[in-house]
Design a protein around this motif. Sequence first.
Motif, mmCIF file in Angstrom:
data_model
loop_
_atom_site.group_PDB
_atom_site.id
_atom_site.type_symbol
_atom_site.label_atom_id
_atom_site.label_comp_id
_atom_site.label_asym_id
_atom_site.label_seq_id
_atom_site.Cartn_x
_atom_site.Cartn_y
_atom_site.Cartn_z
ATOM 1 N N UNK A 13 0.831 -1.207 0.000
ATOM 2 C CA UNK A 13 0.000 0.000 0.000
ATOM 3 C C UNK A 13 0.866 1.257 0.000
ATOM 4 N N UNK A 14 1.894 1.281 0.833
ATOM 5 C CA UNK A 14 2.806 2.427 0.874
ATOM 6 C C UNK A 14 3.557 2.562 -0.443
ATOM 7 N N UNK A 15 3.934 1.423 -0.987
ATOM 8 C CA UNK A 15 4.654 1.403 -2.256
ATOM 9 C C UNK A 15 3.801 2.037 -3.363
ATOM 10 N N UNK A 16 2.528 1.696 -3.383
ATOM 11 C CA UNK A 16 1.618 2.244 -4.390
ATOM 12 C C UNK A 16 1.496 3.751 -4.234
ATOM 13 N N UNK A 17 1.324 4.225 -3.007
ATOM 14 C CA UNK A 17 1.177 5.664 -2.781
ATOM 15 C C UNK A 17 2.457 6.405 -3.152
ATOM 16 N N UNK A 18 3.604 5.813 -2.898
ATOM 17 C CA UNK A 18 4.864 6.433 -3.331
ATOM 18 C C UNK A 18 4.901 6.559 -4.850
ATOM 19 N N UNK A 19 4.408 5.548 -5.552
ATOM 20 C CA UNK A 19 4.350 5.638 -7.008
ATOM 21 C C UNK A 19 3.362 6.714 -7.442
ATOM 22 N N UNK A 20 2.235 6.817 -6.768
ATOM 23 C CA UNK A 20 1.261 7.856 -7.104
ATOM 24 C C UNK A 20 1.848 9.250 -6.898
ATOM 25 N N UNK A 21 2.750 9.387 -5.948
ATOM 26 C CA UNK A 21 3.330 10.705 -5.660
ATOM 27 C C UNK A 21 4.224 11.189 -6.792
ATOM 28 N N UNK A 156 -6.688 5.050 1.447
ATOM 29 C CA UNK A 156 -7.469 3.873 1.842
ATOM 30 C C UNK A 156 -7.604 2.890 0.689
ATOM 31 N N UNK A 157 -7.670 3.390 -0.541
ATOM 32 C CA UNK A 157 -7.826 2.505 -1.697
ATOM 33 C C UNK A 157 -6.577 1.662 -1.924
ATOM 34 N N UNK A 158 -5.408 2.218 -1.640
ATOM 35 C CA UNK A 158 -4.177 1.440 -1.787
ATOM 36 C C UNK A 158 -4.162 0.274 -0.800
ATOM 37 N N UNK A 187 -7.561 -1.202 -10.437
ATOM 38 C CA UNK A 187 -6.265 -0.975 -9.792
ATOM 39 C C UNK A 187 -5.134 -1.640 -10.576
ATOM 40 N N UNK A 188 -5.371 -2.836 -11.094
ATOM 41 C CA UNK A 188 -4.333 -3.489 -11.893
ATOM 42 C C UNK A 188 -4.026 -2.702 -13.163
#
Length: 299
Positions: A13-21, A156-158, A187-188
């Motif tokens: 989840x954190x990894x995804x948000x880092x990518x979104x950033x 929350x979605x991540x 998401x995929x």
Amino acid sequence: MKLFYMPGASALADHIVLEWSGQPYEAVRMDRRSIKMPEYLALNPAGVVPLLVHGDFTLSENVAILGYLADLHPQLQLAGDGSPRARAEVMRWLGFLNSDVHKAFRPIFFPERYLPDGGLAAQLAATARGHVREYLGRLDAQLEGREWLTGRRSIADAYHFVMLRWAIGTKVGLHGFENLTAFVRRMHADEGVHAALVMEEGLAPRTERAHSAPDQLMRLNERIRDNLATTLNAEVVGLVEYSEGDGAELEVRRGLVEIEVSRMDTVFSWRDENYRGQAAIPFENFSRYVSNGAIRLDL
């Protein structure tokens, strides 16, 4: 900024948000041994992941890390639109995922920690799957008429995505939950999500060209022409369904799998730090999934 993670863990989840950033960061892959090494314990005495290091600041616990990342990038509005109520809605669902849904998987991942007797542990895991299904029903209802849990994409979605991957991988399944199934597919298709999975699990980048499906099948048939089984690696990139007995159809978790192929059956195996799973489908079905691009063979 540095994120310590283990493949398959909630740190995704954190990894995804880092990518979104869209900001640079370093991802450090850990395992059960390395999280107990003195060097890591000096950073995180709990000896778990995730752990975020930002300059001289270290932060553990998923909810804290996700909130911190959202606050670092307010323009993305990943913790709401800036109003107290919008942030509270995000935190409501993040708290539910972290405190209720996440913990409900523990008897599935580690039943022997609760009941040493193997038979009773299996019953406990089966009961826990039922509890997870109850939580999934609540999440599915929340997504009715929405693409995101709170109406707009958030941290929350991540976390939600990670819980649904666990549900698929542990054979809880998403059958009967159309909104959750659609959410996972969205998401995929997300570039940030895929980039995180490429880094964590070694998936092939979308820009990497694979052999065509007919070519993959030809190479496979050459491997098993004498009716001998062969083992190879593959990536599940689309919907691949299977059933166990008279139960509902389940879905093979998307990502890297090991497959044992013969003219009769194909057995999929997948694993991460928390769980190992297997599923079998007839060779005819397997060939169809390769043909339609749902499975990409490493041939």
